[in-house]
Design a protein around this motif. Structure first.
Motif, PDB file in Angstrom:
ATOM      1  N   LEU A 142       0.832  -1.200   0.000  1.00 35.70           N
ATOM      2  CA  LEU A 142       0.000   0.000   0.000  1.00 35.70           C
ATOM      3  C   LEU A 142       0.869   1.254   0.000  1.00 35.70           C
ATOM      4  CD1 LEU A 142      -2.587   1.635   0.279  1.00 35.70           C
ATOM      5  CD2 LEU A 142      -2.622   1.063   2.715  1.00 35.70           C
ATOM      6  N   VAL A 143       1.910   1.272   0.824  1.00 35.03           N
ATOM      7  CA  VAL A 143       2.779   2.453   0.878  1.00 35.03           C
ATOM      8  C   VAL A 143       3.459   2.677  -0.464  1.00 35.03           C
ATOM      9  CG1 VAL A 143       4.815   3.482   1.969  1.00 35.03           C
ATOM     10  CG2 VAL A 143       3.148   2.239   3.362  1.00 35.03           C
ATOM     11  N   ALA A 192       6.047  -0.584  12.809  1.00 34.36           N
ATOM     12  CA  ALA A 192       5.017  -1.530  13.255  1.00 34.36           C
ATOM     13  C   ALA A 192       4.282  -0.997  14.478  1.00 34.36           C
ATOM     14  CB  ALA A 192       5.650  -2.887  13.559  1.00 34.36           C
ATOM     15  N   GLU A 193       5.029  -0.450  15.440  1.00 35.06           N
ATOM     16  CA  GLU A 193       4.400   0.121  16.630  1.00 35.06           C
ATOM     17  C   GLU A 193       3.477   1.283  16.273  1.00 35.06           C
ATOM     18  OE1 GLU A 193       7.417  -1.088  16.722  1.00 35.06           O
ATOM     19  OE2 GLU A 193       7.541  -2.285  18.565  1.00 35.06           O
ATOM     20  N   GLY A 205      14.154   3.726  -1.338  1.00 38.89           N
ATOM     21  CA  GLY A 205      13.987   4.628  -0.203  1.00 38.89           C
ATOM     22  C   GLY A 205      12.752   4.270   0.616  1.00 38.89           C
ATOM     23  N   VAL A 206      11.659   3.945  -0.079  1.00 34.86           N
ATOM     24  CA  VAL A 206      10.438   3.521   0.626  1.00 34.86           C
ATOM     25  C   VAL A 206      10.705   2.249   1.417  1.00 34.86           C
ATOM     26  CG1 VAL A 206       8.082   2.667   0.318  1.00 34.86           C
ATOM     27  CG2 VAL A 206       8.861   4.635  -1.009  1.00 34.86           C
ATOM     28  N   ASP A 207      11.426   1.307   0.823  1.00 40.44           N
ATOM     29  CA  ASP A 207      11.747   0.062   1.526  1.00 40.44           C
ATOM     30  C   ASP A 207      12.584   0.313   2.775  1.00 40.44           C
ATOM     31  OD1 ASP A 207      10.369  -1.745  -0.069  1.00 40.44           O
ATOM     32  OD2 ASP A 207      12.032  -1.982  -1.476  1.00 40.44           O
ATOM     33  N   LEU A 208      13.505   1.277   2.707  1.00 43.21           N
ATOM     34  CA  LEU A 208      14.318   1.601   3.878  1.00 43.21           C
ATOM     35  C   LEU A 208      13.449   2.125   5.018  1.00 43.21           C
ATOM     36  CD1 LEU A 208      17.422   3.330   2.231  1.00 43.21           C
ATOM     37  CD2 LEU A 208      17.391   1.135   3.434  1.00 43.21           C
ATOM     38  N   VAL A 209      12.430   2.924   4.668  1.00 41.27           N
ATOM     39  CA  VAL A 209      11.512   3.436   5.691  1.00 41.27           C
ATOM     40  C   VAL A 209      10.694   2.288   6.266  1.00 41.27           C
ATOM     41  CG1 VAL A 209       9.576   4.985   6.142  1.00 41.27           C
ATOM     42  CG2 VAL A 209      11.415   5.720   4.624  1.00 41.27           C
ATOM     43  N   LEU A 210      10.208   1.414   5.402  1.00 38.45           N
ATOM     44  CA  LEU A 210       9.344   0.319   5.850  1.00 38.45           C
ATOM     45  C   LEU A 210      10.056  -0.675   6.761  1.00 38.45           C
ATOM     46  CD1 LEU A 210       7.410  -0.391   2.532  1.00 38.45           C
ATOM     47  CD2 LEU A 210       6.380   0.333   4.693  1.00 38.45           C
ATOM     48  N   LYS A 211      11.352  -0.798   6.625  1.00 35.57           N
ATOM     49  CA  LYS A 211      12.050  -1.798   7.438  1.00 35.57           C
ATOM     50  C   LYS A 211      12.448  -1.274   8.821  1.00 35.57           C
ATOM     51  CE  LYS A 211      16.991  -1.394   6.283  1.00 35.57           C
ATOM     52  NZ  LYS A 211      18.161  -2.116   5.698  1.00 35.57           N
ATOM     53  N   VAL A 242       4.312   6.184   8.035  1.00 32.11           N
ATOM     54  CA  VAL A 242       4.962   4.914   8.377  1.00 32.11           C
ATOM     55  C   VAL A 242       5.566   4.868   9.782  1.00 32.11           C
ATOM     56  CG1 VAL A 242       6.738   3.242   7.711  1.00 32.11           C
ATOM     57  CG2 VAL A 242       5.449   4.440   5.945  1.00 32.11           C
ATOM     58  N   LEU A 243       6.312   5.899  10.189  1.00 32.28           N
ATOM     59  CA  LEU A 243       7.126   5.780  11.397  1.00 32.28           C
ATOM     60  C   LEU A 243       6.615   6.547  12.605  1.00 32.28           C
ATOM     61  CD1 LEU A 243      10.715   6.024   9.850  1.00 32.28           C
ATOM     62  CD2 LEU A 243       9.361   3.985  10.361  1.00 32.28           C
ATOM     63  N   GLY A 244       5.984   7.669  12.384  1.00 27.28           N
ATOM     64  CA  GLY A 244       5.586   8.504  13.512  1.00 27.28           C
ATOM     65  C   GLY A 244       6.671   9.493  13.882  1.00 27.28           C
TER      66      GLY A 244
END
Length: 456
Positions: free
Chosen positions: A149-150, A251-252, A240-246, A186-188
């Motif tokens: 989705l992201v 998740a929190e 870059g999106v994958d780096l953010v997602l990992k 994604v991260l907050g």
């Protein structure tokens, strides 16, 4: 109790709710499920839900991701009519029609959640087709993989226009999207640095829109080395999106937002409660459906920590009433009312979306809620099960005002009504002048104006 801690046992909280006796599984709990996981339920849905276990109810809703052919056909026809006008202001009526008729309520509820999460406003985007296309992306991935989705929303033309990233040049990278994908999507807040934003923005250079489609302009992309979250490489936008997602914090962040959306507006945002589901979410590869199955069949979901602990959004407030009694009404009038209540679909207030919770309620919006219901209930075109409210009641064995009040309260309210209030409602209905139909509608209007109805 120490600050930041709760006395709720996480193992108990996320274990599947299992009623000890058949009589412990009640209509009130099924109604709670459908208020949270859809837009309320009519009497037939409630009775059907009673025949299923809590886990089965959640599992079926999560696995049911295909709208019925009949609803899809009508929805597509309405969409063509709306898009032919090229006016995004007509989109809310199309979506409310879908919310009132959907056979997959959790899918639509999650589409609404993501609409607020990846907030994009038609007031700035203006293009009805692009806003409609984004809505379809949200629906397609609503119960699927969060990472997918992201990625999809990252290259969505409406999003790129909204965040001023429709033409991102390597000589002057636009940082808006890079900041929002970390802070809001994604991260907050606080889980990245300003340097991470600047470096991530370079990844998105060359991302453009041509002929209303995403386009990668390699001549405007920065192919030089970048450092993001201590990782070094010549990263593309997708990388870059994958780096953010990992990043673990993601998740929190998402679990916390989903808990707030589905379980309680306040009081449960504790790390020890969030952590078990966050671990599950990460271990699953960020699969939203599996996460929700645990959350929506849990002890916590059906506990007093959750029931009646949310304030209904305007959409839940109005669509919930109509869906409870198979109601239909003038959709343009309905959406004008939702706008006054502060929730105009396709027009979130800003990139943070609707704050929700207590922000939905003040003296002005409470009055507007009562006025909206009054205006809808006095209209002859507002129908219930295709006919009058009195006819609808009689088909369900409700033949007196006393029985009607009892039935309305049982179906609509998430919290018990005190006996004095209940008796007063009956008296006000029975002493009203007018036909049985008018008194029924008046009584229904009184109930949805109660403070208790504002809670879900």
């Amino acid at each position: 109790m120490k600050s930041g801690q709760t006395n709720i046992d996480p193992e108990w909280a996320w274990s599947a709710y299992q009623p000890e006796q058949p009589e412990d599984w009640t209509q009130r709990q099924v109604a709670h499920f459908y208020r949270r996981c859809g837009f309320a339920a009519n009497p037939e849905m409630l009775q059907s839900g009673l025949q299923k276990s809590p886990l089965q109810l959640a599992s079926e809703q999560i696995s049911n991701r295909q709208e019925s052919p009949q609803v899809e056909k009508v929805s597509a026809s309405l969409a063509r009519s709306v898009l032919a006008t090229a006016d995004a202001k007509n989109l809310p009526a199309w979506w409310t029609h879908r919310l009132l008729n959907t056979s997959v309520p959790l899918l639509e509820k999650m589409t609404l959640f993501w609409h607020g999460h990846f907030a994009t406003g038609a007031e700035k985007v203006k293009d009805a087709q692009l806003m409609f296309d984004q809505n379809q992306i949200l629906r397609e991935h609503a119960l699927g993989n969060f990472g997918s989705l992201v990625h999809a929303i990252s290259q969505d033309p409406a999003m790129l226009i909204y965040l001023d990233s429709a033409s991102n040049r390597k000589v002057h990278p636009n940082e808006n999207f890079a900041r929002e994908i970390m802070e809001l999507f994604v991260l907050g807040e606080g889980n990245y640095s300003e340097k991470d934003i600047r470096e991530l923005a370079r990844c998105f250079t060359g991302w453009e829109i041509r002929r209303d489609q995403f386009y990668f302009n390699r001549f405007q992309h920065d192919f030089d080395e970048k450092i993001i979250f201590n990782d070094t490489g010549t990263f593309t936008g997708e990388q870059g999106v994958d780096l953010v997602l990992k990043q673990p914090a993601g998740a929190e962040f998402i679990v916390g937002k989903l808990m707030q959306f589905f379980i309680a507006d306040e009081g449960l945002q504790h790390p020890e409660l969030i952590q078990p589901l966050a671990s599950q979410f990460r271990d699953s590869g960020l699969e939203t459906g599996a996460l929700l199955e645990t959350m929506l069949s849990s002890n916590l979901f059906y506990s007093d920590y959750a029931m009646g602990r949310k304030i209904r959004s305007p959409v839940d407030f109005a669509i919930g009433l109509l869906n409870s009694f198979e109601g239909t009404t003038n959709l343009l009038e309905l959406n004008r009312g939702l706008d006054e209540l502060g929730q105009r679909l396709f027009y979130p207030p800003n990139v943070k979306g609707w704050e929700g919770g207590r922000n939905w309620i003040n003296s002005s919006t409470l009055l507007a809620r009562a006025n909206l219901m009054q205006s809808l209930l006095v209209r002859d075109e507002t129908r219930f099960g295709g006919g009058s409210l009195s006819q609808y009641c009689k088909t369900h064995g409700v033949t007196s005002l006393q029985e009607a009040v009892d039935w309305f309260v049982e179906i609509l309210l998430a919290v018990p009504l005190s006996e004095p209030k209940h008796s007063e409602l009956v008296q006000r209905c029975e002493h009203g002048s007018g036909s049985f139909e008018n008194n029924l509608r008046r009584g229904l209007g009184l109930i949805v104006s109660l403070p208790e109805y504002q809670l879900a």
